[in-house]
Motif scaffolding. Structure first.
Motif, short mmCIF file in Angstrom:
data_model
loop_
_atom_site.label_atom_id
_atom_site.label_comp_id
_atom_site.label_asym_id
_atom_site.label_seq_id
_atom_site.Cartn_x
_atom_site.Cartn_y
_atom_site.Cartn_z
N ILE A 80 -0.89 3.34 6.15
CA ILE A 80 -1.43 2.35 5.11
C ILE A 80 -0.91 0.99 5.47
CG2 ILE A 80 -1.13 2.03 2.61
CD1 ILE A 80 -1.41 4.95 2.20
N ASN A 81 0.47 0.91 6.06
CA ASN A 81 1.11 -0.34 6.23
C ASN A 81 0.09 -1.00 7.06
OD1 ASN A 81 3.39 -1.04 4.72
ND2 ASN A 81 4.49 0.64 5.52
N GLU A 82 -0.13 -0.33 8.34
CA GLU A 82 -1.18 -1.12 9.29
C GLU A 82 -2.46 -1.41 8.80
OE1 GLU A 82 -2.05 1.10 12.94
OE2 GLU A 82 -0.14 1.81 13.08
N ILE A 83 -2.97 -0.52 7.75
CA ILE A 83 -4.31 -0.93 7.25
C ILE A 83 -3.91 -2.34 6.38
CG2 ILE A 83 -5.75 -0.30 5.49
CD1 ILE A 83 -5.72 2.63 6.38
N ASP A 84 -2.94 -2.26 5.62
CA ASP A 84 -2.54 -3.37 4.62
C ASP A 84 -2.15 -4.52 5.51
OD1 ASP A 84 -2.24 -4.02 1.53
OD2 ASP A 84 -0.44 -4.64 2.75
N GLY A 85 -1.36 -4.38 6.25
CA GLY A 85 -0.91 -5.72 7.08
C GLY A 85 0.10 -6.62 6.42
N SER A 86 0.13 -6.35 5.02
CA SER A 86 1.40 -7.25 4.20
C SER A 86 2.56 -7.07 4.20
CB SER A 86 0.64 -7.55 2.85
OG SER A 86 0.91 -6.46 2.13
N GLY A 87 2.92 -5.80 4.62
CA GLY A 87 4.45 -5.30 4.36
C GLY A 87 4.69 -4.82 2.88
N LYS A 88 3.92 -5.34 2.04
CA LYS A 88 4.08 -5.00 0.58
C LYS A 88 2.89 -4.51 -0.22
CE LYS A 88 8.20 -7.60 -0.29
NZ LYS A 88 8.92 -8.40 -1.08
N PHE A 89 1.97 -3.77 0.35
CA PHE A 89 0.84 -3.29 -0.05
C PHE A 89 0.02 -4.13 -0.95
CE2 PHE A 89 3.72 0.47 0.15
CZ PHE A 89 3.22 0.95 1.31
N ASN A 90 -0.06 -5.28 -0.56
CA ASN A 90 -0.65 -6.43 -1.28
C ASN A 90 -2.07 -6.38 -1.23
OD1 ASN A 90 1.62 -7.85 -2.00
ND2 ASN A 90 1.13 -9.27 -0.32
N LYS A 91 -2.88 -5.82 -0.19
CA LYS A 91 -4.26 -5.39 -0.04
C LYS A 91 -4.48 -4.25 -0.81
CE LYS A 91 -7.91 -4.98 3.42
NZ LYS A 91 -8.17 -4.79 4.83
N ILE A 92 -3.88 -3.07 -0.52
CA ILE A 92 -4.20 -1.88 -1.00
C ILE A 92 -3.79 -1.49 -2.50
CG2 ILE A 92 -4.02 0.71 -0.77
CD1 ILE A 92 -5.93 -0.37 1.36
N GLY A 93 -2.57 -2.10 -2.64
CA GLY A 93 -2.01 -2.00 -4.04
C GLY A 93 -0.78 -0.67 -4.05
N SER A 94 0.19 -1.04 -4.51
CA SER A 94 1.37 -0.06 -4.34
C SER A 94 0.93 1.11 -4.94
CB SER A 94 2.61 -0.45 -4.61
OG SER A 94 2.68 -1.17 -5.80
N ASN A 95 0.24 1.11 -6.34
CA ASN A 95 0.10 2.05 -6.94
C ASN A 95 -1.21 3.26 -6.48
OD1 ASN A 95 2.22 1.94 -8.99
ND2 ASN A 95 0.93 0.29 -10.07
N SER A 96 -2.04 2.43 -5.74
CA SER A 96 -2.84 3.12 -4.89
C SER A 96 -2.09 4.13 -3.98
CB SER A 96 -3.85 2.24 -4.07
OG SER A 96 -4.45 1.43 -5.23
N VAL A 97 -1.15 3.79 -3.52
CA VAL A 97 -0.51 4.51 -2.48
C VAL A 97 0.42 5.68 -3.22
CG1 VAL A 97 1.56 4.59 -0.84
CG2 VAL A 97 0.08 2.49 -0.86
N LEU A 98 0.90 5.17 -4.36
CA LEU A 98 1.65 6.15 -4.83
C LEU A 98 0.61 7.36 -5.58
CD1 LEU A 98 3.79 7.34 -6.68
CD2 LEU A 98 3.36 5.85 -8.57
N ALA A 99 -0.78 7.01 -5.94
CA ALA A 99 -1.79 7.97 -6.65
C ALA A 99 -2.26 8.73 -5.28
CB ALA A 99 -3.03 7.02 -7.05
N LEU A 100 -2.22 8.22 -4.16
CA LEU A 100 -2.90 8.95 -2.97
C LEU A 100 -1.58 10.00 -2.58
CD1 LEU A 100 -4.55 9.87 -0.56
CD2 LEU A 100 -3.42 8.09 0.79
N GLU A 101 -0.36 9.57 -2.68
CA GLU A 101 0.68 10.41 -2.29
C GLU A 101 0.80 11.65 -3.31
OE1 GLU A 101 4.05 8.05 -1.42
OE2 GLU A 101 3.51 7.80 0.63
N SER A 102 0.71 11.33 -4.56
CA SER A 102 0.83 12.21 -5.70
C SER A 102 -0.29 13.38 -5.52
CB SER A 102 0.73 11.63 -6.92
OG SER A 102 1.65 10.81 -7.28
N ALA A 103 -1.25 12.99 -5.17
CA ALA A 103 -2.53 13.97 -4.86
C ALA A 103 -2.25 14.73 -3.68
CB ALA A 103 -3.73 13.12 -4.67
N LEU A 104 -1.59 13.87 -2.62
CA LEU A 104 -1.40 14.94 -1.28
C LEU A 104 -0.37 15.89 -1.52
CD1 LEU A 104 -1.59 11.94 1.30
CD2 LEU A 104 -3.06 13.97 1.37
N ILE A 105 0.69 15.48 -2.36
CA ILE A 105 1.92 16.24 -2.75
C ILE A 105 1.22 17.50 -3.46
CG2 ILE A 105 3.97 16.79 -4.16
CD1 ILE A 105 4.68 13.79 -3.14
N LYS A 106 0.27 17.44 -4.46
CA LYS A 106 -0.20 18.55 -5.42
C LYS A 106 -1.02 19.26 -4.44
CE LYS A 106 -0.64 15.89 -9.62
NZ LYS A 106 -1.51 15.16 -10.58
N GLY A 107 -1.75 18.68 -3.45
CA GLY A 107 -2.55 19.60 -2.44
C GLY A 107 -1.69 20.29 -1.52
#
Length: 131
Positions: A80-107
């Protein structure tokens, strides 16, 4: 768990606030509010519509990835850091990362409770301590 599908959508939480929800393999979902207060990102993020579009486009890179341990989330964040490129999730949004990781942990923990997956030595679910 093999990631077959990742899909984001905009939802409204119980407080009436706009949130992003990410679903993995249509079975496991995670959601988080949008970061509008610059706590994680340098710039204020746009409405969830553009974040949802970006997530749906960019997170397709995870299709076919095997995520089976908590340590695999490091690789997910690195990608995601490579995709985003900002180092702070400016493009993707940090909460999108949190939502993805929450779904992955549930899975990843689908056969057991999440706290048992994160700490196999735990006997009981941790209880919050309030004063």
């Amino acid at each position: 768990m093999i990631i077959k599908e990742v899909e984001a959508k905009s939802i409204v939480n119980s407080n009436g606030e706009e949130c992003v929800e990410v679903s993995v393999n249509k079975n496991f979902t995670g959601s988080a509010g949008l970061d509008r207060f610059n706590r994680f990102s340098v710039t204020q993020l746009p409405k969830s519509g553009s974040i949802v579009e970006s997530v749906n486009r960019e997170f397709q890179v995870f299709k076919g990835m095997n995520v089976s341990s908590f340590e695999d989330l490091h690789e997910v964040e690195s990608m995601i850091n490579e995709i985003d490129g900002s180092g702070k999730f400016n493009k993707i949004g940090s909460n999108s990362v949190l939502a993805l990781e929450s779904a992955l942990i549930k899975g990843m923990s689908s056969s057991e409770q999440i706290f048992k997956f994160l700490n196999p030595y735990a006997d009981d679910m941790p209880q919050p301590i309030f004063s």
